[in-house]
Every structure is written in C-alpha cells, then in structure tokens.
Design an enzyme around this catalytic site. Structure first.
Site, PDB file in Angstrom:
ATOM      1  N   HIS A   1       0.998  -1.234   0.124  1.00 54.83           N
ATOM      2  CA  HIS A   1       0.097  -0.028   0.047  1.00 54.83           C
ATOM      3  C   HIS A   1       0.893   1.345   0.137  1.00 54.83           C
ATOM      4  O   HIS A   1       1.732   1.460   1.003  1.00 54.83           O
ATOM      5  CB  HIS A   1      -0.950   0.112   1.305  1.00 54.83           C
ATOM      6  CG  HIS A   1      -1.835   1.163   1.389  1.00 54.83           C
ATOM      7  ND1 HIS A   1      -2.941   1.358   0.526  1.00 54.83           N
ATOM      8  CD2 HIS A   1      -1.793   2.261   1.891  1.00 54.83           C
ATOM      9  CE1 HIS A   1      -3.644   2.523   0.714  1.00 54.83           C
ATOM     10  NE2 HIS A   1      -2.908   3.207   1.664  1.00 54.83           N
TER      11      HIS A   1
ATOM     12  N   THR B   1      -9.232   8.904  -7.387  1.00 54.06           N
ATOM     13  CA  THR B   1     -10.377   8.323  -6.442  1.00 54.06           C
ATOM     14  C   THR B   1     -10.176   7.185  -5.610  1.00 54.06           C
ATOM     15  O   THR B   1     -10.724   6.791  -4.737  1.00 54.06           O
ATOM     16  CB  THR B   1     -11.383   7.896  -7.538  1.00 54.06           C
ATOM     17  OG1 THR B   1     -11.300   6.835  -8.319  1.00 54.06           O
ATOM     18  CG2 THR B   1     -12.202   9.055  -8.157  1.00 54.06           C
TER      19      THR B   1
ATOM     20  N   HIS C   1      -4.444   4.270  -3.627  1.00 50.85           N
ATOM     21  CA  HIS C   1      -3.453   3.228  -3.608  1.00 50.85           C
ATOM     22  C   HIS C   1      -2.897   3.224  -4.884  1.00 50.85           C
ATOM     23  O   HIS C   1      -3.733   3.228  -5.897  1.00 50.85           O
ATOM     24  CB  HIS C   1      -4.057   1.706  -3.333  1.00 50.85           C
ATOM     25  CG  HIS C   1      -2.913   0.395  -3.325  1.00 50.85           C
ATOM     26  ND1 HIS C   1      -3.440  -0.456  -2.424  1.00 50.85           N
ATOM     27  CD2 HIS C   1      -2.145   0.203  -4.377  1.00 50.85           C
ATOM     28  CE1 HIS C   1      -2.214  -1.308  -2.951  1.00 50.85           C
ATOM     29  NE2 HIS C   1      -1.709  -0.984  -3.993  1.00 50.85           N
TER      30      HIS C   1
ATOM     31  N   HIS D   1      -1.781   3.624  -8.484  1.00 52.23           N
ATOM     32  CA  HIS D   1      -2.085   2.729  -9.807  1.00 52.23           C
ATOM     33  C   HIS D   1      -1.631   3.467 -10.899  1.00 52.23           C
ATOM     34  O   HIS D   1      -1.950   4.648 -11.328  1.00 52.23           O
ATOM     35  CB  HIS D   1      -3.474   2.121  -9.712  1.00 52.23           C
ATOM     36  CG  HIS D   1      -4.389   3.356  -9.706  1.00 52.23           C
ATOM     37  ND1 HIS D   1      -4.799   4.039  -8.297  1.00 52.23           N
ATOM     38  CD2 HIS D   1      -5.144   4.322 -10.465  1.00 52.23           C
ATOM     39  CE1 HIS D   1      -5.516   4.925  -8.508  1.00 52.23           C
ATOM     40  NE2 HIS D   1      -5.915   5.035  -9.997  1.00 52.23           N
TER      41      HIS D   1
ATOM     42  N   HIS E   1      -2.271   3.633 -14.932  1.00 55.29           N
ATOM     43  CA  HIS E   1      -3.363   3.386 -15.873  1.00 55.29           C
ATOM     44  C   HIS E   1      -2.596   3.193 -16.998  1.00 55.29           C
ATOM     45  O   HIS E   1      -1.564   3.939 -17.651  1.00 55.29           O
ATOM     46  CB  HIS E   1      -4.350   4.620 -16.377  1.00 55.29           C
ATOM     47  CG  HIS E   1      -5.100   4.813 -15.028  1.00 55.29           C
ATOM     48  ND1 HIS E   1      -6.568   4.703 -14.857  1.00 55.29           N
ATOM     49  CD2 HIS E   1      -5.085   5.678 -13.893  1.00 55.29           C
ATOM     50  CE1 HIS E   1      -7.107   5.189 -14.130  1.00 55.29           C
ATOM     51  NE2 HIS E   1      -6.246   5.793 -13.320  1.00 55.29           N
TER      52      HIS E   1
HETATM   53  P1  5GP Z   1      -8.114   7.095 -10.473  1.00 49.89           P
HETATM   54  O1  5GP Z   1      -9.561   7.993 -10.713  1.00 49.89           O
HETATM   55  O2  5GP Z   1      -7.973   7.085  -8.763  1.00 49.89           O
HETATM   56  O3  5GP Z   1      -6.837   7.315 -10.993  1.00 49.89           O
HETATM   57  O4  5GP Z   1      -8.634   5.470 -10.964  1.00 49.89           O
HETATM   58  C1  5GP Z   1      -9.233   4.605 -10.164  1.00 49.89           C
HETATM   59  C2  5GP Z   1      -9.581   3.638 -11.251  1.00 49.89           C
HETATM   60  O5  5GP Z   1      -9.993   2.343 -10.539  1.00 49.89           O
HETATM   61  C3  5GP Z   1     -11.005   3.987 -12.090  1.00 49.89           C
HETATM   62  O6  5GP Z   1     -10.559   4.006 -13.472  1.00 49.89           O
HETATM   63  C4  5GP Z   1     -11.841   2.963 -11.796  1.00 49.89           C
HETATM   64  O7  5GP Z   1     -12.676   2.551 -12.852  1.00 49.89           O
HETATM   65  C5  5GP Z   1     -10.914   2.106 -11.173  1.00 49.89           C
HETATM   66  N1  5GP Z   1     -11.842   1.071 -10.192  1.00 49.89           N
HETATM   67  C6  5GP Z   1     -12.714   1.369  -9.234  1.00 49.89           C
HETATM   68  N2  5GP Z   1     -13.010   0.419  -8.437  1.00 49.89           N
HETATM   69  C7  5GP Z   1     -12.781  -0.664  -9.109  1.00 49.89           C
HETATM   70  C8  5GP Z   1     -12.953  -2.069  -8.837  1.00 49.89           C
HETATM   71  O8  5GP Z   1     -13.593  -2.292  -7.813  1.00 49.89           O
HETATM   72  N3  5GP Z   1     -12.286  -2.805  -9.819  1.00 49.89           N
HETATM   73  C9  5GP Z   1     -11.527  -2.608 -10.871  1.00 49.89           C
HETATM   74  N4  5GP Z   1     -11.238  -3.336 -11.749  1.00 49.89           N
HETATM   75  N5  5GP Z   1     -11.417  -1.135 -11.025  1.00 49.89           N
HETATM   76  C10 5GP Z   1     -11.963  -0.214 -10.205  1.00 49.89           C
HETATM   77 ZN    ZN Z   2      -4.160  -0.207  -0.457  1.00 54.26          ZN
END
Ligand code: 5GP
Ligand code: ZN
Length: 113
Positions: free
Chosen positions: A45, A94, A97, A99, A101
């Site tokens: 994490h 959102t 943790h 990530h 893309h």
């Molecule tokens: P962020 O907006 O934080 O950069 O990206 C979070 C990403 O996580 C979003 O693209 C969203 O669709 C994806 N996401 C959110 N919840 C889940 C989930 O439960 N499973 C998967 N596979 N993706 C998720």
């Molecule tokens: Zn985490």
C-alpha cells in the site's frame, strides 16, 4: 486496511487479472475508458505518488516496464498508448493506492480534460 486495491491484491475482491508477481499486479479497469484499460498496482500500500521514497524507485520502474510489456502483448505498442498516474483531487484520483493506468486501442487527445 480498508483499501479497495489492497483487497484486490489480496484476492478478497475479484478482478480480471492480467499479470501478477511478488511486487506488482495488473488487472482490467472496471470502467474502461478505451479498448485496453489496465491498472498496474504495487501489492504494498502506497497512497499517492507524494508518498514515494527512494526505496520505491525499482518498484515504479517495474510498474512502468510492466505497462510497456502489457501494451506489447495487446499489440498496441506500435500504434501507441498512454500511461497515467493521477495524484490527488485536481487529477481525479479516486482510489488512494497508487495505480498506473495503461490506456490504449484508440486515438486519444491531448491535453487531457
Ligand atoms: P483514479 O481515478 O483513482 O486514477 O482511478 C481509479 C480507477 O479504478 C478508475 O478508473 C476506476 O474505474 C477503477 N476502479 C474503481 N473501483 C474498481 C474495482 O472495484 N475494480 C476495478 N477493476 N477497477 C476499479
Ligand atoms: Zn492499498
């Protein structure tokens, strides 16, 4: 810890896995923004990019190289693809943790909205 991606990494919440090793896992985004939309995360994490330290350098390199490897597997490496880390509110992070893309399979515009 009450973290969605820690739970996905632990297998407590299902995901469509693309890759895993001791440090990193990759899975399809649940709400894909393009034909390929994969998330590459560390098992450990780390909440945001602001929390990285020098000891994470190899991990970030591994995540980046994994994104390129998956792009090659999906045969989008030559056409092109985008890799994005969103950090905090203005960027639209959102899930807290980190990530990476991996987005591709269609033409994208720049700058992002
Ligand atoms: P962020 O907006 O934080 O950069 O990206 C979070 C990403 O996580 C979003 O693209 C969203 O669709 C994806 N996401 C959110 N919840 C889940 C989930 O439960 N499973 C998967 N596979 N993706 C998720
Ligand atoms: Zn985490």
């Amino acid at each position: 810890m009450n973290c969605l991606f820690c739970k996905i990494a632990a297998g407590e919440i299902p995901s469509k896995q693309v890759y895993q090793d001791d440090e990193v896992i990759a899975f399809d985004d649940i709400n894909p923004q393009a034909p390929t939309h994969v998330l590459i995360i560390p098992r450990r994490h780390i909440a945001t990019l602001n929390d990285l330290t020098e000891t994470d350098d190899a991990l970030i390199a591994a995540m980046t190289r994994r994104a390129a490897a998956i792009a090659k597997e999906r045969r989008i490496d030559q056409a092109g693809y985008r890799t994005v880390f969103n950090c905090n509110g203005d960027a639209g992070q959102t899930v807290f943790h980190i990530h990476l893309h991996l987005i591709g399979g269609r033409r994208m515009s720049w700058p992002p909205g």
